[in-house]
Structures are given as C-alpha cells and as structure tokens.
Design an enzyme around this catalytic site. Structure first.
Site, PDB file in Angstrom:
ATOM      1  N   GLU A  86      43.441  30.419  54.414  1.00  0.00           N
ATOM      2  CA  GLU A  86      42.834  31.066  52.929  1.00  0.00           C
ATOM      3  C   GLU A  86      43.823  32.014  52.659  1.00  0.00           C
ATOM      4  O   GLU A  86      44.006  33.054  53.647  1.00  0.00           O
ATOM      5  CB  GLU A  86      41.601  31.715  52.946  1.00  0.00           C
ATOM      6  CG  GLU A  86      41.089  32.043  51.799  1.00  0.00           C
ATOM      7  CD  GLU A  86      39.537  32.634  51.673  1.00  0.00           C
ATOM      8  OE1 GLU A  86      39.133  33.111  50.681  1.00  0.00           O
ATOM      9  OE2 GLU A  86      38.679  31.832  52.474  1.00  0.00           O
ATOM     10  N   ASP A 138      51.491  40.048  54.549  1.00  0.00           N
ATOM     11  CA  ASP A 138      51.714  39.193  53.527  1.00  0.00           C
ATOM     12  C   ASP A 138      51.580  37.536  54.181  1.00  0.00           C
ATOM     13  O   ASP A 138      52.251  37.381  55.365  1.00  0.00           O
ATOM     14  CB  ASP A 138      53.367  39.309  53.126  1.00  0.00           C
ATOM     15  CG  ASP A 138      53.938  38.980  52.103  1.00  0.00           C
ATOM     16  OD1 ASP A 138      53.557  37.503  51.895  1.00  0.00           O
ATOM     17  OD2 ASP A 138      54.486  39.484  51.192  1.00  0.00           O
ATOM     18  N   ASP A 160      45.191  37.723  42.330  1.00  0.00           N
ATOM     19  CA  ASP A 160      45.433  38.519  41.281  1.00  0.00           C
ATOM     20  C   ASP A 160      46.216  37.946  40.182  1.00  0.00           C
ATOM     21  O   ASP A 160      47.197  37.144  40.388  1.00  0.00           O
ATOM     22  CB  ASP A 160      46.494  39.761  42.007  1.00  0.00           C
ATOM     23  CG  ASP A 160      46.508  40.838  40.967  1.00  0.00           C
ATOM     24  OD1 ASP A 160      46.601  40.527  39.873  1.00  0.00           O
ATOM     25  OD2 ASP A 160      46.622  41.963  41.644  1.00  0.00           O
ATOM     26  N   THR A 233      31.839  34.094  44.895  1.00  0.00           N
ATOM     27  CA  THR A 233      32.478  35.330  45.649  1.00  0.00           C
ATOM     28  C   THR A 233      32.343  36.606  44.689  1.00  0.00           C
ATOM     29  O   THR A 233      31.880  36.403  43.442  1.00  0.00           O
ATOM     30  CB  THR A 233      33.982  35.176  46.048  1.00  0.00           C
ATOM     31  OG1 THR A 233      34.644  35.220  44.800  1.00  0.00           O
ATOM     32  CG2 THR A 233      34.305  34.082  46.856  1.00  0.00           C
ATOM     33  N   ARG A 234      32.404  37.586  45.104  1.00  0.00           N
ATOM     34  CA  ARG A 234      32.239  38.890  44.231  1.00  0.00           C
ATOM     35  C   ARG A 234      33.285  38.642  43.081  1.00  0.00           C
ATOM     36  O   ARG A 234      33.050  39.123  41.961  1.00  0.00           O
ATOM     37  CB  ARG A 234      32.377  40.084  45.228  1.00  0.00           C
ATOM     38  CG  ARG A 234      33.822  40.253  45.681  1.00  0.00           C
ATOM     39  CD  ARG A 234      33.196  41.626  46.796  1.00  0.00           C
ATOM     40  NE  ARG A 234      34.884  41.722  47.600  1.00  0.00           N
ATOM     41  CZ  ARG A 234      35.631  42.789  47.295  1.00  0.00           C
ATOM     42  NH1 ARG A 234      35.157  43.584  46.518  1.00  0.00           N
ATOM     43  NH2 ARG A 234      36.547  42.905  47.957  1.00  0.00           N
TER      44      ARG A 234
END
Length: 255
Positions: A86, A138, A160, A233-234
């Site tokens: 993930e 990373d 993002d 998910t949130r």
C-alpha cells in the site's frame, strides 16, 4: 482535499543535490513534495515509533544502510506468502483491515508522513495482525529494493491530488513512479486506485496503461462501486461530506 489540506503532506523546502545530482550517500536526488510531520505527536505515539517501527521494518531500505541497493529478502520476512503493497496508507485503516482479513498475505505499507505512521502503529498495537511491515519513507526508495515481480497486489488510495495543473507531475500516477511499480509487480498482479478527483481519474487512465497495465472495467458499475473487501477510509468520508464522488479503478499488470 487540496494543497492546503492539513491531513495530507504539503510542500516543503529541501537542500539541493550536489553537482552530480546525488546526495552524499550516493542516493539519487528525488524531490519530495510534502510534509514529513504535522501536529505534535502524543507520548504514546512517540513510544510506538521508538518501539514498534524498528520491529516492523521490511529490511534495509535507506541508502545509508543499503548503498548497494541489495534486494529485500521477502521470503524471510513473509515465509513465502503473497506480498501486497500500500503506497501512502494515510491513517492505516485500510491496511489494518486488509491485514486482519488476509492473514495468509504479507502487507508492506509505505508512508513518509510520520503522523500517519504513528496512527497506523496505534492501530496495529490493538490488532491481532502479525503480517505487516512498515517503511516510514518514500515509496520510491522502497521500490528500489523490492525484488522484481515480487508483489501480487498494490493499492494507491486517495493520494494527494495536487490539483493545480503545474503540480500534476508531482502525482504518483506518472511514469517516474509507475514504471518502478510495474517492475516489482508480478504479471497478472492487481493495482487498485481510489480517488475522488475527476482529473486524477483522467491522468490515471492515461498514464497507468502506458506502464504495462490493463484497466479492468466493462461498464460504469466497475468504477462506481467499491471493491467487495473495501473499508471506507477517513479520506473517503471527507470526500463524501464535501460532495465528491469516489472512483474505484482496477488495473492488472500485463506480461
């Protein structure tokens, strides 16, 4: 979500590379567009980072500890089990859910945002899952040292969005990230992408097939409905509250 969303990494300044374009360690210079830390960590989170993170390491990932970029020994880590990845696990809800639901699979999570790592560790402390490894950094550094064709599945969930056009090259769905991901996925492996940003959907559908993936969709329901083993998910809940529509894209690594 936006560039100013405090729950996601935001742009930071960093020192430049040397004349050869590398760090002193020999690592290639890779721009990181995001924060490594947000709110002050609670004492129990600091404890989890100190105590749990070393135990959950997938092995020598950093350039300082593995300058020759020797591949990780996933066999030793996961005893021959299938391994999933993930990328950017946020608060860790999905990763823990998958780990608990699939105890016969090893799962590696990569996340540079230390607050997110701390949230995941807090969930793992309360969980029975013993099949998780965590790289607090990373994902590109991790993919450097994953063996070729070693992963059976990968997840990129509500990354993002970098909504400004001049920032689209910072998104994960560029060849800089997708080609290394394709290298470490087995032929036939599944790559799931979830996003609530229409332009991110567009770029994903344009770029992912170029890296050797096939989009597995026969009709609109295939990207409108979540996967059968999905846990919201949130970040998804935030998107729904703000009136944005989730998209669930499934790709398969081709031979």
């Amino acid at each position: 979500m936006s560039d100013s969303d405090a729950s996601r990494p935001s742009a930071i300044a960093s020192d430049g590379p040397d004349a050869a374009g590398k760090h002193a360690s020999g690592a290639p210079w890779r721009n990181f567009y995001g924060r490594f830390k947000g709110k002050t960590l609670k004492p129990n989170q600091v404890r989890d980072l100190d105590e749990m993170l070393p135990e959950l390491s997938p092995g020598a990932v950093g350039w300082d500890e593995n300058p020759e970029r020797e591949p990780l020994d996933l066999e030793a880590q996961f005893q021959g089990r299938d391994v999933w990845l993930e990328v950017g696990f946020g608060g860790g809800e999905h990763l823990v859910h998958q780990a608990e639901s699939n105890p016969d699979v090893g799962i590696i999570g990569a996340e540079p945002y230390v607050n997110g790592v701390a949230m995941l560790l807090g969930k793992l402390r309360k969980s029975s899952a013993e099949n998780v490894r965590v790289h607090a950094g990373d994902a590109r550094d991790l993919m450097d040292v994953l063996p070729a064709q070693s992963l059976s599945r990968a997840f990129l969930l509500y990354p993002d969005p970098w909504p400004k056009a001049r920032h689209h090259r910072r998104r994960f769905v560029t060849q800089e990230h997708l080609e290394p991901l394709a290298r470490v996925l087995k032929p036939g492996a599944i790559f799931r992408v979830a996003t609530d940003i229409p332009d991110y959907v567009r770029q994903t559908l344009e770029e992912v097939p170029k890296a050797g993936f096939k989009w597995l969709a026969e009709g609109p329901e295939d990207w409108r409905k979540p996967w059968g083993d999905w846990i919201s998910t949130r970040y998804e809940q935030k998107a729904l509250r703000e009136g944005r529509t989730p998209h669930y894209l499934t790709f398969q690594r081709q031979d």
